[in-house]
Design an enzyme around this catalytic site. Structure first.
Site, PDB file in Angstrom:
ATOM      1  N   ASP A 197       0.927  -1.143   0.037  1.00 50.07           N
ATOM      2  CA  ASP A 197      -0.085  -0.084   0.088  1.00 50.07           C
ATOM      3  C   ASP A 197       0.729   1.187   0.063  1.00 50.07           C
ATOM      4  OD1 ASP A 197      -2.285  -1.828   0.100  1.00 50.07           O
ATOM      5  OD2 ASP A 197      -2.408  -1.592   2.311  1.00 50.07           O
TER       6      ASP A 197
HETATM    7  N1  URA Z   1      -1.153  -5.776   4.177  1.00 52.79           N
HETATM    8  C1  URA Z   1      -1.707  -4.627   4.019  1.00 52.79           C
HETATM    9  O1  URA Z   1      -2.863  -4.221   4.588  1.00 52.79           O
HETATM   10  N2  URA Z   1      -0.967  -3.635   3.398  1.00 52.79           N
HETATM   11  C2  URA Z   1       0.160  -3.843   2.572  1.00 52.79           C
HETATM   12  O2  URA Z   1       1.005  -2.858   2.340  1.00 52.79           O
HETATM   13  C3  URA Z   1       0.808  -5.079   2.854  1.00 52.79           C
HETATM   14  C4  URA Z   1      -0.204  -6.126   3.455  1.00 52.79           C
END
Ligand code: URA
Length: 235
Positions: free
Chosen positions: A106
């Site tokens: 993310d």
């Molecule tokens: N899980 C998440 O919620 N976000 C990420 O960036 C990676 C794993």
């Protein structure tokens, strides 16, 4: 250009747009070099990382590349974006446009991303059946409850994807932080796991993907090349 079972002659014909007769002629004249060796037989398969030249002009030269990057917060795990800076922008090299990601993070998440131009390698890391462990440091707004940890460890169901996750590995560090290893790469997986218990993830940082660990001395925004030990199925 796709390389699945393309012969040298087919590749020359297509890449130069001069057709099969041209390919045959340059091969016969000894003008074609495959990995610096003259060849006259155009029926052999061209690998995606083979170098091919005609009279010294490079027709294909693809160096395999494998990068570990320390992604900063705010940078997109994408190859291009009209608004936000991406991991590719951080590399700032012409060859970076050929790379793709072996798994995204993310925008707010920091830590390890792997970039490569070798799709067999990235697919081996992302194939669900391979159950590659990914380890994260997680910080939360509320204390991480024993109930949440127990459910993570027993493997949580994900309705949207219609799967049950592999049992996660959880090591509590403080009331509000843990080291968590998951074996899938579902969208927002960790945030969704915590949200089931009304807990919000306030910081997420990936430390490793399978055997690939974020080097301690790799500063945020920097990358390092590496050479993977490829399993037989990736070669
Ligand atoms: N899980 C998440 O919620 N976000 C990420 O960036 C990676 C794993």
């Amino acid at each position: 250009m796709a390389h699945a079972c393309v012969t040298v002659a087919q590749f020359i014909a297509k890449k130069t747009s001069l057709g099969k007769r041209y390919a045959k002629a340059v091969l016969c004249r000894g003008e074609v070099f495959l990995n610096q060796t003259a060849i006259t037989d155009g029926s052999q398969e061209l690998g995606k990382f083979d170098q091919l030249t005609i009279s010294g002009t490079i027709l294909q030269s693809r160096v395999p590349r494998y990068l570990l990057m320390h992604k900063p917060a705010g940078i997109l795990s994408a190859t291009s974006d009209p608004t936000h800076r991406t991991v590719i922008d951080l590399i700032g090299q012409p060859w970076a446009r050929d790379l793709h990601l072996a798994g995204r993070l993310d925008r707010a998440t920091t830590g390890l991303v792997i970039l490569t131009n070798d799709s067999a390698f990235s697919e081996s890391l992302m194939r669900p059946g391979n159950k590659i462990p990914k380890t994260y440091l997680v910080e939360t707004d509320l204390p991480i409850t024993a109930e949440a940890i127990e459910k993570f460890r027993s493997g949580m169901p994900f309705q949207k994807e219609n799967i049950r996750a592999q049992p996660a590995i959880v090591g509590l560090l403080t009331e509000n932080s843990c080291r968590l290893t998951i074996h899938e790469g579902l969208h927002h997986q960790i945030k969704r796991m915590f949200l089931r218990f009304g807990i919000r993830v306030t910081r997420l940082h990936r430390e490793s993907i399978g055997p690939h660990v974020l080097p301690e001395d790799l500063a945020s925004g920097d990358y390092r090349t590496f050479w993977p030990h490829l399993p037989q199925s990736c070669r």
